[in-house]
Write an enzyme that holds these catalytic residues in place. Structure first.
Site, PDB file in Angstrom:
ATOM      1  N   GLU A  97       1.168  -1.638   0.242  1.00 40.18           N
ATOM      2  CA  GLU A  97       0.173  -0.303  -0.037  1.00 40.18           C
ATOM      3  C   GLU A  97       0.412   1.227  -0.239  1.00 40.18           C
ATOM      4  O   GLU A  97       1.589   0.826   0.949  1.00 40.18           O
ATOM      5  CB  GLU A  97      -0.870   0.252   1.165  1.00 40.18           C
ATOM      6  CG  GLU A  97      -1.632  -1.297   1.364  1.00 40.18           C
ATOM      7  CD  GLU A  97      -3.081  -1.339   0.472  1.00 40.18           C
ATOM      8  OE1 GLU A  97      -3.532   0.525  -0.162  1.00 40.18           O
ATOM      9  OE2 GLU A  97      -3.854  -2.223   0.404  1.00 40.18           O
ATOM     10  N   CYS A 141      -2.310   9.376   2.716  1.00 45.22           N
ATOM     11  CA  CYS A 141      -1.695   8.573   0.955  1.00 45.22           C
ATOM     12  C   CYS A 141      -2.706   8.867   0.152  1.00 45.22           C
ATOM     13  O   CYS A 141      -2.249   8.853  -1.115  1.00 45.22           O
ATOM     14  CB  CYS A 141      -1.542   7.191   1.311  1.00 45.22           C
ATOM     15  SG  CYS A 141      -2.838   6.449   1.816  1.00 45.22           S
TER      16      CYS A 141
END
Ligand code: NAD
Length: 479
Positions: free
Chosen positions: A250, A284
């Site tokens: 991720e 993110c």
């Protein structure tokens, strides 16, 4: 407070270890001293997790795994404020945002508890193949074994739980290496699981740096899977070094948000203030590139600047603070350099751009182009660019002109356009009339391109933390 690794339930912090300090990102006070793990600790942790998998975890019934996860959720609910304060102190995340992270973490535990009881397989219609008559095919899902979980600083509790809770639900053991910048919530979490009745050795904690501990964890031959959340360069090295292990990555992004002229502009502005600046942009899926259709560009920009300038910047412990510090001074200085670099190439700083220690004021840039780092790379700082466009095709092309592809936001009232654009955007997820920064913990979440491999979101992480086992039976026809 001094903390060390926890292996088979026992903390290791004797004196002859290297140490490291965790500093409060706002006031630089020492929050904890870390007794760093050594390579022998790493080997002990993996060996112990490997043994515990075979002796205990792979035969633990689903109802027990579900009970432990539910108990952990209950305990986290009781200890929510303590965990929230810990995140403020180790990460500098403003208190209201830290509390939201705890609420989400509790849900991740509850989803995992529920799903632990629903890990199902399938029965294959074997007679679909010529010659397959009188055969039965069963697919079961089995745990993998030892999962190495490596996590970042920005959601130190919730992103750790996105790995640990599904791993437990699926019947794995875990060697957990949290970010060395934010290991205190990780330490408390491991203690909380002990209290919840998780057997020793199911969740081993290693406190150490990426280089000393993360890297050898990735190459260790008794680890069956690495699940990593963090930056692209580290993700790339993990992919190269993990060998035959399963890998979930991720990674980062430079998330685009597309605002069409027919959109509810007020709603878009309000949400994008949060979307670009929450936790100083250290998210993110933070909104980094905002493409606005020309007829509303000027009014959007004006209102966006106004609302951004109204944000409260300061001490993350205060209830009213919306923008706190960045994780450390080096990161704030790096972000400031990127602003200066863009300005030198012709970009305009519409507001913000001031750096003082770990604080960087929320910054809006215009007149940017793809050769600037603030567009081409992940800024991971409170910096957002607003860019005009004319046609749908142009906006989609701008958005897709990226090495990354995690989540995007599209604002329009035209359902046909919304669905068309959503299909064309090269990202793992698209939100319509919602910012790229919004995430729930129960939908598939992960990137395409260099934003990652695999998906989290409890159900999907469980799938990635199990493997299929086929069992075929040749049946006697009785003739
Ligand atoms: P980072 O990559 O610096 O560190 C993440 C973890 O990796 C830490 O625990 C670190 O110690 C470890 N590590 C460092 N070098 C290693 C190595 N060689 N081998 C193994 N482990 C190593 O990231 P960070 O600064 O903590 O977090 C920010 C990054 O995380 C950003 O790029 C952000 O986009 C990304 N992120 C992604 C998601 C997502 O779900 N896609 C969520 C949050 C953050």
């Amino acid at each position: 407070m001094q903390i060390g690794s926890i292996i088979n339930g026992i903390e290791r912090k004797e004196d002859n270890r290297d140490t490291m300090e965790v500093l409060h990102p706002y006031n630089q006070e020492t929050v904890a001293q870390l007794a760093l793990a050594k390579e022998t600790d790493l080997n002990d942790a993996v060996d112990n997790s490997f043994e515990t998998f075979h002796s205990t975890m792979k035969s633990m019934p689903a109802h027990e795994r579900a009970d432990i996860l539910r108990k952990a959720a209950d305990l986290l609910e009781e200890q929510a404020e303590d965990f929230a304060q810990t995140i403020v102190q180790e990460a500098g995340k403003p208190i209201t945002f830290s509390r939201s992270e705890i609420k989400r973490s509790i849900q991740v535990l509850r989803f995992s508890s529920e799903l632990a009881k629903h890990i199902t397989g399938e029965v294959i219609p074997m007679d679909a193949a010529i010659g397959g008559e009188n055969r039965m095919g069963i697919v079961k899902r089995k745990p993998l074994g030892v999962v190495g979980a490596i996590t970042p600083f920005n959601f130190p509790l919730n992103l750790s739980l996105h790995k640990i809770a599904p791993a437990i639900a699926a019947g794995n053991t875990i060697v957990f290496k949290p970010a060395e910048k934010t290991p205190i919530s990780a330490y408390k979490l491991v203690r909380l699981f002990q209290e919840a009745g998780l057997p020793d050795g199911v969740l081993n904690l290693l406190i150490g740096t990426g280089k000393e501990i993360g890297s050898p964890l990735v190459t260790h031959n008794k680890v069956h899977k690495i699940t990593f959340t963090g930056s692209l360069p580290v993700g790339r090295s993990i992919q190269e070094n993990a060998g035959f292990k399963k890998v979930t990555l991720e990674l980062g992004s430079n998330s685009p948000n597309l605002i069409f002229a027919d959109a509810d502009m007020k709603a878009a502005v309000k949400e994008l203030v949060k979307g670009a600046f929450a936790f100083s942009g250290q998210v993110c899926i933070s909104a980094q590139r905002i493409y606005v259709q020309k007829p509303i560009y000027e009014s959007f920009l004006k209102e966006y600047i106004k609302q951004t300038e109204a944000l409260n910047t300061g001490d993350p412990e205060k209830e009213e603070t919306e923008i706190g510090p960045m994780i450390n001074k080096e990161e704030a200085e790096r972000a400031k350099l990127w602003i200066d670099d863009a300005a030198a190439k012709g970009a305009v700083v519409e507001t913000g751009g001031d750096q003082n220690g770990t604080i960087l004021t929320p910054t809006i840039m215009t007149n940017v182009d793809e050769n600037m780092k603030i567009i081409a790379e992940e800024v991971f700082a409170p910096i957002v660019s607003v860019i005009p466009f004319e046609k749908e095709d142009e906006a989609v092309a701008y958005a897709n002109n990226s090495n990354y592809g995690l989540q995007a936001g599209v604002f329009t009232k035209d359902i046909d356009r919304a669905m068309r654009v959503a299909d064309r955007l090269e990202t793992g997820g698209v939100w319509i009339n919602e910012i790229s920064t919004y995430r729930q913990d129960n939908h598939p979440y992960g990137g395409v391109k260099q934003s990652g491999i695999g998906r989290e979101g409890v159900k999907y992480a469980i799938e990635d933390m199990t493997e299929m086992k086929f069992i075929g039976i040749k049946l006697n026809t009785g003739e």
